[in-house]
Design a protein around this motif. Structure first.
Motif, PDB file in Angstrom:
ATOM      1  N   VAL A 162      27.906  87.984  69.039  1.00  0.00           N
ATOM      2  CA  VAL A 162      27.092  86.912  68.472  1.00  0.00           C
ATOM      3  C   VAL A 162      26.750  87.240  67.022  1.00  0.00           C
ATOM      4  O   VAL A 162      26.836  88.389  66.584  1.00  0.00           O
ATOM      5  CB  VAL A 162      25.779  86.692  69.267  1.00  0.00           C
ATOM      6  CG1 VAL A 162      26.061  86.275  70.686  1.00  0.00           C
ATOM      7  CG2 VAL A 162      24.900  87.938  69.211  1.00  0.00           C
ATOM      8  N   ALA A 219      23.577  81.922  75.508  1.00  0.00           N
ATOM      9  CA  ALA A 219      22.987  82.179  74.199  1.00  0.00           C
ATOM     10  C   ALA A 219      21.590  81.572  74.105  1.00  0.00           C
ATOM     11  O   ALA A 219      20.670  82.180  73.536  1.00  0.00           O
ATOM     12  CB  ALA A 219      23.889  81.608  73.097  1.00  0.00           C
ATOM     13  N   VAL A 234      27.887  82.077  68.752  1.00  0.00           N
ATOM     14  CA  VAL A 234      28.670  82.844  69.725  1.00  0.00           C
ATOM     15  C   VAL A 234      30.074  83.039  69.162  1.00  0.00           C
ATOM     16  O   VAL A 234      30.759  82.079  68.802  1.00  0.00           O
ATOM     17  CB  VAL A 234      28.740  82.105  71.073  1.00  0.00           C
ATOM     18  CG1 VAL A 234      29.570  82.911  72.069  1.00  0.00           C
ATOM     19  CG2 VAL A 234      27.337  81.858  71.618  1.00  0.00           C
TER      20      VAL A 234
END
Length: 417
Positions: free
Chosen positions: A120, A148, A160
């Motif tokens: 991420v 997320a 992401v």
């Protein structure tokens, strides 16, 4: 047919070179000198040197040779925001470099921060979730977005990355926690650091490559530095333990690692103005200060009896090669392509579609605008650093970079005799 992708790393005392091979052809090459490392991604505590209301921008002293440049949209999202209302000369602020100094221009900086991890990217101050466009399966996109959202900090956004495909919430939570701690340290150091000064330095070329590219189905990763080989193994044990087998140490023998994999010759070819097509046609690549011009020619290719078919085949082959050359040479900014003239609209569309499809292999953002009224193709490619030739070539001291030597009057007289 799939793409067999390898990463070959030549790590020397004064320079690191990373080559990406696709089906044994050089697709990308990155070079970083020890004394001139990349600064994009670094975070600095800087001081406003000048405010330019006419340009709605400011020069920021971050301690480098040239002051960095900050546009109003990189500090304020509101439409009615004015640079003179936000910044004043001498004011201190924290900025992140997102574009390298290029030529005579200083670095471009922003106050919209991004801290990349393996899975991420943490966006302090943002409030949204994004998912890499390279993850095309909609069910997986929604799953990752949901994960997320569940670990997103209240004061930050997340993007992401492609490498997150198939990962679980534990991997997300662990990395977000590490990135949050890093951001907290940066904020804590803001008022302790001498101004101008460096607050955070991004990884070196080897580990940026691992972080940014390891998810792209790499079949082999070969490096000629034994210490770095062991560090890479440690990194992989933590991130992708099942991938240890693809990492290899290349023990220097009679030739260097780039010679062994045929990379040196391919780099030399990438410096030439002319690139040949397999059919016998070729393209000419001419960089200028403002843009890059690419010309397509049939060359030795005469095709069959149908001229339009010959032109179309050459242009389609050229579209694929142009995408490869732009990526390999890291050409950015405005690019104008002069394909061989085509009368049929559907032929033009086929060439545009082929160019766009080939550009999907490029990790750098591109935008194909299509044919102009003059029959030229306009496109842009994000420019984040100097093109490859800037690292490997220098202007000729005799012609000053024109590629031509001035013909003196005495030479003219001599030639006429």
């Amino acid at each position: 047919m799939g793409v067999d992708r390898k990463i070959i790393i030549d790590n020397q005392r004064t320079q690191t070179r990373v080559a990406v091979l696709e089906n044994d052809e050089l697709a990308e090459i990155y070079i970083e000198d020890v004394d001139n490392r990349r600064i994009a991604g670094n975070i600095y505590r800087g001081r406003v040197a000048n405010v330019l209301p006419g340009m709605q921008a400011a020069f920021i002293d971050i301690g480098l040779e040239k002051n960095a440049f900050l546009y109003i949209e990189d500090i304020c999202a509101a439409r009615d925001c004015h640079i003179e209302d936000v910044l004043r000369e001498g004011q201190e602020l924290t900025v992140q470099v997102y574009k390298e100094p290029i030529g005579t221009k200083g670095a471009r900086v922003t106050t919209n921060f991004a801290l990349p991890g393996n899975f991420v990217i943490l966006l302090p101050g943002a409030d949204y979730i994004g998912v890499s466009k390279k993850i095309e399966d909609e069910a997986e996109r929604q799953r990752l977005k949901s994960l997320a959202e569940s670990v997103r900090p209240s004061n930050a956004g997340l993007i992401v990355r492609t490498a997150a495909r198939g990962k679980d919430i534990e991997a997300f939570a662990h990395e977000v926690d590490l990135l949050e701690r890093l951001w907290a340290k940066i904020r804590n150091d803001e008022h302790k650091t001498r101004v101008p000064g460096l607050l955070y330095k991004d990884e070196n070329l080897i580990y940026r490559t691992l972080r940014d590219m390891y998810a792209q189905d790499i079949s082999r990763l070969v490096i000629n530095d034994f210490d770095e080989y062991n560090r890479i193994l440690e990194w992989i044990r933590a991130v992708a333990p099942d991938s240890k087998r693809i990492v290899e140490y290349f023990e220097p023998e009679r030739c260097g690692i780039f010679e062994y994999f045929g990379i040196e010759d391919q780099i030399e070819k990438a410096m030439r103005k002319k690139a040949w097509l397999k059919s016998g046609g070729y393209i000419i690549i001419e960089p200028t200060e403002a843009l890059t011009v690419i010309d397509v020619n049939t060359g030795k290719y005469v095709g069959g009896a149908d001229l339009e078919d010959t032109v179309l085949r050459t242009n389609l082959e050229a579209a694929d090669e142009i995408a490869s050359q732009i990526r390999l040479r890291d050409i950015g900014g405005i690019i104008i392509i002069d394909f061989i003239d085509m009368e049929k609209h559907d032929h033009r569309q086929m060439v545009i579609d082929a160019l766009k499809a080939a550009l999907k292999r490029d990790r750098t953002k591109t935008n194909v605008l299509g044919f102009t009224g003059l029959g030229l193709v306009e496109m842009t490619r994000k420019k984040a650093r100097d093109k490859l030739s800037a690292s490997l070539l220098k202007p000729c001291p005799h012609c000053g970079g024109t590629g031509r030597v001035y013909l003196h009057r005495a030479d003219l007289v001599e030639d006429s005799v």
